[in-house]
Design an enzyme around this catalytic site. Structure first.
Site, mmCIF file in Angstrom:
data_model
loop_
_atom_site.group_PDB
_atom_site.id
_atom_site.type_symbol
_atom_site.label_atom_id
_atom_site.label_comp_id
_atom_site.label_asym_id
_atom_site.label_seq_id
_atom_site.Cartn_x
_atom_site.Cartn_y
_atom_site.Cartn_z
ATOM 1 N N ASN A 1 -7.858 8.622 29.067
ATOM 2 C CA ASN A 1 -7.120 8.330 27.832
ATOM 3 C C ASN A 1 -7.998 8.733 26.646
ATOM 4 O OD1 ASN A 1 -5.646 7.275 25.725
ATOM 5 N ND2 ASN A 1 -5.909 5.121 26.317
ATOM 6 N N TRP A 2 -7.648 9.847 26.001
ATOM 7 C CA TRP A 2 -8.486 10.364 24.904
ATOM 8 C C TRP A 2 -8.254 9.600 23.599
ATOM 9 C CZ3 TRP A 2 -7.776 16.418 25.629
ATOM 10 C CH2 TRP A 2 -8.310 16.788 26.879
ATOM 11 N N LYS A 3 -7.251 8.766 23.573
ATOM 12 C CA LYS A 3 -6.916 7.987 22.360
ATOM 13 C C LYS A 3 -6.841 8.916 21.142
ATOM 14 C CE LYS A 3 -8.974 4.002 24.560
ATOM 15 N NZ LYS A 3 -9.583 2.697 24.428
ATOM 16 N N HIS B 1 -0.151 0.029 26.518
ATOM 17 C CA HIS B 1 -1.611 -0.090 26.387
ATOM 18 C C HIS B 1 -1.924 -1.244 25.433
ATOM 19 C CE1 HIS B 1 -5.742 0.774 25.320
ATOM 20 N NE2 HIS B 1 -5.810 1.501 26.412
ATOM 21 N N GLU C 1 -5.816 -3.593 33.035
ATOM 22 C CA GLU C 1 -6.954 -3.438 32.130
ATOM 23 C C GLU C 1 -7.189 -4.744 31.373
ATOM 24 O OE1 GLU C 1 -7.449 0.942 30.833
ATOM 25 O OE2 GLU C 1 -5.895 0.083 29.588
ATOM 26 N N SER D 1 -13.931 -0.048 30.482
ATOM 27 C CA SER D 1 -15.329 0.412 30.405
ATOM 28 C C SER D 1 -15.823 1.049 31.705
ATOM 29 C CB SER D 1 -16.249 -0.747 30.009
ATOM 30 O OG SER D 1 -15.796 -1.334 28.812
ATOM 31 N N GLY E 1 -11.266 5.331 29.382
ATOM 32 C CA GLY E 1 -11.217 5.633 27.948
ATOM 33 C C GLY E 1 -12.442 6.407 27.524
HETATM 34 C C1 PEP Z 1 -8.645 2.094 27.786
HETATM 35 O O1 PEP Z 1 -8.579 1.898 26.582
HETATM 36 O O2 PEP Z 1 -7.628 2.320 28.465
HETATM 37 C C2 PEP Z 1 -9.956 2.064 28.402
HETATM 38 C C3 PEP Z 1 -10.013 1.799 29.681
HETATM 39 O O3 PEP Z 1 -11.011 2.279 27.580
HETATM 40 P P1 PEP Z 1 -12.572 2.179 27.990
HETATM 41 O O4 PEP Z 1 -12.749 2.955 29.267
HETATM 42 O O5 PEP Z 1 -13.280 2.813 26.847
HETATM 43 O O6 PEP Z 1 -12.844 0.744 28.176
#
Ligand code: PEP
Length: 256
Positions: A8-10, A93, A165, A214, A235
């Site tokens: 997920n590149w956000k 999300h 998540e 994370s 992410g």
């Molecule tokens: C996310 O936002 O879906 C995510 C898993 O982010 P991160 O890996 O940075 O915790």
């Protein structure tokens, strides 16, 4: 069952940077029938990237969508518009729920919209830090899971992916910390049992559940080996080619 690594590149990378990054990933990846690699770029990059990608190696996901097919919804993008550009859409999300006030009703309607537009929904669930602290995790997840799937026919359930998540473990959240694999394992077990009780064992077992929060190359193996976890939603680490590719390699090794 197939595994999934979803990046997920956000709200990162310009269209040009997204294209360069996709090119780099395509050069270094080989296609696999049992492991699906998916990236979710910013919506403005989806059209050019859909022409650039090799779907045998990398498929595209939208990061969100509106539940309506068309109409007076300024700034929104519908699944009808995304149809043909993406194979997947991340729906619900926690950042959309928290920062943009996405409701369970929106989530449910968008899951249905994705399915009727031939897009696989990646339905995100997760309890906040406060809900976790107050022991409300199971109740919250039950509402998000069964609510999110309530407009999905039994037949269409085979076209849905779930992503668990915990919000308190997502790196962008202030004070985020890693979820212990044992705790994630217990929650995944709960979700599988809930699916079994609601839809029967065959349907429940066939539904992929991804973990996110994370994830990086040092902990990916631990999360991927949790029984009932079929992949990862990544992410921050998905923004760094070496890290994302390493997570993909770990997923391949876990499968072998
Ligand atoms: C996310 O936002 O879906 C995510 C898993 O982010 P991160 O890996 O940075 O915790």
């Amino acid at each position: 069952m197939k595994s999934y690594i979803v990046g997920n590149w956000k709200m990162n990378f310009s269209v040009g940077e997204s294209s360069v990054y996709l090119h780099k990933l395509l050069q270094r990846l080989r296609g696999s029938r049992s492991l699906e690699v998916v990236v979710a770029p910013s919506s403005i990059a989806l059209q050019p990237l859909s022409l650039q990608t090799d779907r045998k190696k990398i498929r595209l996901a939208a990061q969100t969508a509106n539940s309506h097919d068309f109409g007076a919804y300024t700034g929104e993008i519908s699944c009808t518009q995304l149809r043909g550009l993406v194979d997947y859409c991340i729906i619900g999300h926690s950042e959309r729920r928290q920062l943009f006030h996405l409701t369970d009703k929106d989530v449910r309607a968008t899951v249905a919209a994705a399915l009727r537009n031939q897009i696989t929904p990646i339905l995100c669930l997760g309890e906040t830090a406060a809900e976790h602290t107050f022991g409300e995790t199971h109740d919250v997840l039950r509402d998000q899971l069964l609510g999110g799937l309530s407009e999905v026919s039994t037949e269409d359930l085979s076209r849905v992916i779930i992503a668990y998540e915990p919000v308190w473990a997502i790196s962008t959240t202030t004070g985020a910390h890693l979820a212990a694999p044992e705790e994630v394992a217990a929650t995944i077990k709960y979700l599988r049992q809930l699916l079994t009780d609601t839809y029967g064992a065959d349907t429940a077992e066939a539904l992929p559940i991804l973990y996110g929060g994370s994830v990086n190359p040092s902990n990916a193996g631990a999360y991927l080996t949790i029984p009932g976890v079929n992949g990862l939603l990544v992410g921050s680490a998905s923004l760094i080619a070496d890290q994302f590719l390493e997570i993909i390699e770990i997923a391949k090794r876990v499968q072998d």
